[in-house]
Design an enzyme around this catalytic site. Sequence first.
Site, PDB file in Angstrom:
ATOM      1  N   LYS A 190      28.061  11.056 -47.503  1.00 12.13           N
ATOM      2  CA  LYS A 190      27.997  11.874 -49.122  1.00 12.13           C
ATOM      3  C   LYS A 190      29.193  12.371 -48.932  1.00 12.13           C
ATOM      4  O   LYS A 190      29.752  11.721 -47.714  1.00 12.13           O
ATOM      5  CB  LYS A 190      27.074  13.041 -49.005  1.00 12.13           C
ATOM      6  CG  LYS A 190      27.318  13.830 -48.045  1.00 12.13           C
ATOM      7  CD  LYS A 190      27.901  15.023 -48.093  1.00 12.13           C
ATOM      8  CE  LYS A 190      28.399  15.770 -46.821  1.00 12.13           C
ATOM      9  NZ  LYS A 190      29.431  16.619 -46.750  1.00 12.13           N
ATOM     10  N   ASP A 215      22.472  20.734 -45.981  1.00 11.04           N
ATOM     11  CA  ASP A 215      22.798  19.449 -47.100  1.00 11.04           C
ATOM     12  C   ASP A 215      21.931  18.591 -46.339  1.00 11.04           C
ATOM     13  O   ASP A 215      21.641  17.165 -47.526  1.00 11.04           O
ATOM     14  CB  ASP A 215      23.574  19.457 -46.461  1.00 11.04           C
ATOM     15  CG  ASP A 215      24.293  18.573 -45.293  1.00 11.04           C
ATOM     16  OD1 ASP A 215      23.203  18.858 -44.583  1.00 11.04           O
ATOM     17  OD2 ASP A 215      25.601  18.690 -45.164  1.00 11.04           O
TER      18      ASP A 215
END
Length: 270
Positions: free
Chosen positions: A9, A125
Amino acid sequence: MSRAAAAAKINLALIVGPRRSDGLHEVATVYQRIALADRIAVERSPEIRVDGFTSDTLVRRALERVADGEDVGFAAWIDKRIPVAAGLGGGSSDAATALRLANQLRDEPQSHDALRAHARGLGADVPFFLEEGPQLGLRDGSELAPIELPQDYWVLLLVPRGKKKRATKDVYDAFDARSGERVFEQRRDALLEMLGSLRRPRDLAALPPNDLASSPLADELRNLGAFRADVTGAGPAVYGLFLHGGRAREAQKRISSAGRTWLTAPAWYR
């Protein structure tokens, strides 16, 4: 055996606020998955085992959370392709992917809500990597909401040569020392208002810069044609977004002496 890609990401925005009572910080972040990915394989096993990446701890913890009774665990293999400790979320993505694959192999798979709870216990996350598409992350980054963002651009990643990742705690301590949390609510609210108007790739250039880290290499990427460039997460990886593949490949050639580079693109699916 079940197999899947575990995508990296980038944080297209990262606004950081005050430290909370649990020691974590309030954040408002925009998560975007990219096509650079590790490969994960999971199978049932009498014991928890992780091979392929000796530094792993997070995948093992993920497998422990979904072990299917006494003496019924899982073995995982990691083919590591995402740079380690670079701000690209590789370890978190590996853990979320292993969690999902192992759950599919259980006699009685747990619910998606249960997997989300496990993911939150593994890291702020990790939950993002259980979801599809771009996500807005609030609170500590684990409270997610889907958002619509343009996806038609190229992503040039650069991990600077000789630049080691600072401990995340040290990065946040430095942020606190410079009182970086000032006017967090106003900056967060401005980001939330902006998200509804991001329809074209170039609109992403209006997103605020990373609160935690900066790099002169972001300026260099912009000089090479990136319409947006910034550090992702706590760094040290830097990304540049390009409208055209030719321009991105030329920039990759010209900046390659500064570190390791990858040319990739946004990805939607987990």
